[in-house]
Motif scaffolding. Structure first.
Motif, mmCIF file in Angstrom:
data_model
loop_
_atom_site.group_PDB
_atom_site.id
_atom_site.type_symbol
_atom_site.label_atom_id
_atom_site.label_comp_id
_atom_site.label_asym_id
_atom_site.label_seq_id
_atom_site.Cartn_x
_atom_site.Cartn_y
_atom_site.Cartn_z
ATOM 1 N N SER A 1 14.367 -32.831 18.478
ATOM 2 C CA SER A 1 14.296 -33.517 19.770
ATOM 3 C C SER A 1 14.128 -32.475 20.861
ATOM 4 C CB SER A 1 15.572 -34.343 20.023
ATOM 5 O OG SER A 1 16.687 -33.489 20.201
ATOM 6 N N GLU A 2 13.751 -32.912 22.043
ATOM 7 C CA GLU A 2 13.511 -31.990 23.154
ATOM 8 C C GLU A 2 14.783 -31.292 23.602
ATOM 9 O OE1 GLU A 2 10.653 -31.013 24.377
ATOM 10 O OE2 GLU A 2 9.655 -32.272 22.896
ATOM 11 N N SER A 3 15.926 -31.857 23.287
ATOM 12 C CA SER A 3 17.194 -31.262 23.697
ATOM 13 C C SER A 3 17.693 -30.190 22.725
ATOM 14 C CB SER A 3 18.261 -32.347 23.857
ATOM 15 O OG SER A 3 18.481 -33.018 22.630
ATOM 16 N N ASP A 4 17.046 -30.053 21.574
ATOM 17 C CA ASP A 4 17.475 -29.067 20.580
ATOM 18 C C ASP A 4 17.292 -27.652 21.108
ATOM 19 O OD1 ASP A 4 18.229 -30.963 18.812
ATOM 20 O OD2 ASP A 4 16.505 -30.767 17.479
ATOM 21 N N MET A 5 18.244 -26.781 20.768
ATOM 22 C CA MET A 5 18.178 -25.373 21.169
ATOM 23 C C MET A 5 18.387 -24.497 19.927
ATOM 24 S SD MET A 5 17.705 -25.533 24.457
ATOM 25 C CE MET A 5 18.134 -23.887 25.041
ATOM 26 N N GLY A 6 17.876 -23.272 20.003
ATOM 27 C CA GLY A 6 18.089 -22.317 18.922
ATOM 28 C C GLY A 6 17.406 -22.674 17.624
ATOM 29 N N PHE A 7 16.270 -23.341 17.689
ATOM 30 C CA PHE A 7 15.580 -23.758 16.480
ATOM 31 C C PHE A 7 14.669 -22.639 15.956
ATOM 32 C CE2 PHE A 7 13.876 -25.670 20.362
ATOM 33 C CZ PHE A 7 12.641 -25.048 20.444
ATOM 34 N N ASP A 8 14.340 -22.737 14.660
ATOM 35 C CA ASP A 8 13.525 -21.731 13.984
ATOM 36 C C ASP A 8 12.122 -22.222 13.648
ATOM 37 O OD1 ASP A 8 15.750 -19.718 13.594
ATOM 38 O OD2 ASP A 8 16.577 -21.419 12.479
ATOM 39 N N SER A 9 11.922 -23.512 13.634
ATOM 40 C CA SER A 9 10.598 -24.078 13.368
ATOM 41 C C SER A 9 10.479 -25.395 14.123
ATOM 42 C CB SER A 9 10.384 -24.290 11.868
ATOM 43 O OG SER A 9 11.331 -25.202 11.346
ATOM 44 N N TRP A 10 9.255 -25.725 14.487
ATOM 45 C CA TRP A 10 9.052 -26.951 15.251
ATOM 46 C C TRP A 10 7.604 -27.423 15.087
ATOM 47 C CZ3 TRP A 10 9.687 -22.071 17.086
ATOM 48 C CH2 TRP A 10 8.672 -21.524 17.898
ATOM 49 N N PRO A 11 7.385 -28.737 15.224
ATOM 50 C CA PRO A 11 6.039 -29.288 15.082
ATOM 51 C C PRO A 11 5.286 -29.244 16.401
ATOM 52 C CG PRO A 11 7.595 -31.062 15.358
ATOM 53 C CD PRO A 11 8.404 -29.790 15.366
ATOM 54 N N GLY A 12 3.970 -29.440 16.324
ATOM 55 C CA GLY A 12 3.154 -29.600 17.521
ATOM 56 C C GLY A 12 3.162 -31.053 17.952
ATOM 57 N N PRO A 13 2.175 -31.469 18.714
ATOM 58 C CA PRO A 13 2.090 -32.863 19.150
ATOM 59 C C PRO A 13 1.981 -33.822 17.965
ATOM 60 C CG PRO A 13 0.594 -31.482 20.415
ATOM 61 C CD PRO A 13 1.103 -30.637 19.283
ATOM 62 N N PRO A 14 2.406 -35.063 18.134
ATOM 63 C CA PRO A 14 2.403 -36.028 17.022
ATOM 64 C C PRO A 14 1.012 -36.285 16.437
ATOM 65 C CG PRO A 14 3.765 -36.818 18.838
ATOM 66 C CD PRO A 14 3.048 -35.605 19.347
ATOM 67 N N ASP A 15 -0.039 -36.135 17.259
ATOM 68 C CA ASP A 15 -1.387 -36.422 16.774
ATOM 69 C C ASP A 15 -2.041 -35.216 16.094
ATOM 70 O OD1 ASP A 15 -1.524 -34.994 19.144
ATOM 71 O OD2 ASP A 15 -3.393 -35.955 19.794
ATOM 72 N N GLN A 16 -1.290 -34.122 15.922
ATOM 73 C CA GLN A 16 -1.813 -32.937 15.254
ATOM 74 C C GLN A 16 -0.861 -32.531 14.135
ATOM 75 O OE1 GLN A 16 -2.978 -29.792 17.952
ATOM 76 N NE2 GLN A 16 -3.624 -31.232 19.525
ATOM 77 N N ASP A 17 -1.335 -31.631 13.253
ATOM 78 C CA ASP A 17 -0.496 -31.269 12.108
ATOM 79 C C ASP A 17 0.022 -29.841 12.193
ATOM 80 O OD1 ASP A 17 -2.826 -29.904 11.604
ATOM 81 O OD2 ASP A 17 -3.288 -30.891 9.707
ATOM 82 N N TRP A 18 0.231 -29.344 13.417
ATOM 83 C CA TRP A 18 0.765 -27.996 13.602
ATOM 84 C C TRP A 18 2.225 -27.916 13.168
ATOM 85 C CZ3 TRP A 18 -2.567 -24.358 14.113
ATOM 86 C CH2 TRP A 18 -3.714 -24.508 14.883
ATOM 87 N N MET A 19 2.593 -26.762 12.600
ATOM 88 C CA MET A 19 3.985 -26.405 12.344
ATOM 89 C C MET A 19 4.130 -24.950 12.760
ATOM 90 S SD MET A 19 7.070 -27.128 11.309
ATOM 91 C CE MET A 19 6.923 -28.685 10.426
ATOM 92 N N ILE A 20 5.032 -24.689 13.707
ATOM 93 C CA ILE A 20 5.177 -23.342 14.247
ATOM 94 C C ILE A 20 6.488 -22.738 13.767
ATOM 95 C CG2 ILE A 20 5.282 -21.940 16.349
ATOM 96 C CD1 ILE A 20 3.881 -25.388 16.701
ATOM 97 N N PHE A 21 6.419 -21.470 13.366
ATOM 98 C CA PHE A 21 7.588 -20.749 12.883
ATOM 99 C C PHE A 21 7.928 -19.625 13.875
ATOM 100 C CE2 PHE A 21 5.895 -22.839 9.234
ATOM 101 C CZ PHE A 21 6.997 -23.185 8.471
#
Length: 249
Positions: free
Chosen positions: A186-206
């Motif tokens: 969620s947008e409120s999450d902090m200290g994350f290690d991986s996250w997705p891009g926009p819902p209409d794309q298949d990005w995964m960022i590390f």
């Protein structure tokens, strides 16, 4: 799924399961990568597997192809085949990846992994990435080459369509094992290690390069069908065997 008319079904493959305790042996040693320390690569050509019934080459080729076609699903805009697969073994990259996994475990974070793809328009970068690991643009003096619209990190995708488009003329895609750690949910999450891009794309960022272990390079060929060439050859061989057995009987 229920089929009432037997004529509607065509049996084509027999899948043999193992207990996963061991993999078949390589039929030949890996080749050292020029200019890299303790890095080897094995190139497996699809047309070399015609008579390979139980080899590490067949195992690794079909594993890479299986992930490629599973993740591409029906999103591909063009028919593709896999011409060859490079299997990399980098001592330093594996060590860094294992140390990151141990760090996450000690911090109580998830050590779950996910197969992801990475594409680069420069073919010369492929071997460098697999030999030395990824670099995060915007940190440690590494410039950001292609922007960071969704935050600084290593950009991968959970399906190969995006890296295929991004690779442009380079007809190869890197298949990596990605260590998720703490995921952003969620947008409120902090200290994350991986996250997705926009819902209409298949990005995964590390967040860090060490979370990724680049192991396979899938080289695409030109073909009319989306298929595993090695499995097709095995199927043809099994049909020939069946015909021979029927004649003998």
């Amino acid at each position: 799924m229920i089929v009432y008319n037997p004529a509607q079904a065509i049996p084509r493959y027999i899948v043999h399961f193992s207990n996963g305790a061991s993999k078949p042996h390589w039929s030949s040693p890996g080749q050292p990568v020029a200019g890299a320390h303790s890095v080897s690569v094995r190139t497996i050509y699809a047309n070399s597997l015609k008579r390979s019934l139980d080899s590490r080459e067949l195992y690794e080729f079909n594993f890479a192809c299986g992930n490629f076609f599973r993740l591409i699903g029906g999103s591909g805009s063009r028919p593709v085949t896999v011409a060859k697969v490079d299997v990399y073994d980098s001592v330093a990259v594996k060590k860094a990846h294992q140390e990151k996994e141990d760090e996450f475990r000690q911090q109580g974070k998830s050590t779950a992994k996910r197969w992801v793809f990475h594409g680069t328009p420069q073919s010369s970068n492929v071997s460098k990435i697999c030999s030395e690991g990824f670099k995060v643009g915007g940190s440690n003096g590494v410039p950001i080459a292609n922007g960071a619209a969704y935050g600084n990190g290593v950009y991968t995708a959970i399906g190969p369509k995006t890296p295929m488009d991004y690779s442009r003329a380079n007809s190869s895609i890197i298949l990596c094992s990605g260590l998720l750690g703490k995921e952003k949910r969620s947008e409120s999450d902090m200290g994350f290690d991986s996250w997705p891009g926009p819902p209409d794309q298949d990005w995964m960022i590390f967040k860090t390069a060490e979370q990724l272990l680049p192991q396979y390079v899938v080289h695409l060929g030109r073909g009319r069908k989306c298929q595993w060439p090695a499995l097709v050859e095995l199927r043809r061989g099994s049909r020939a065997n069946e015909a021979a057995g029927a004649s003998a009987g």
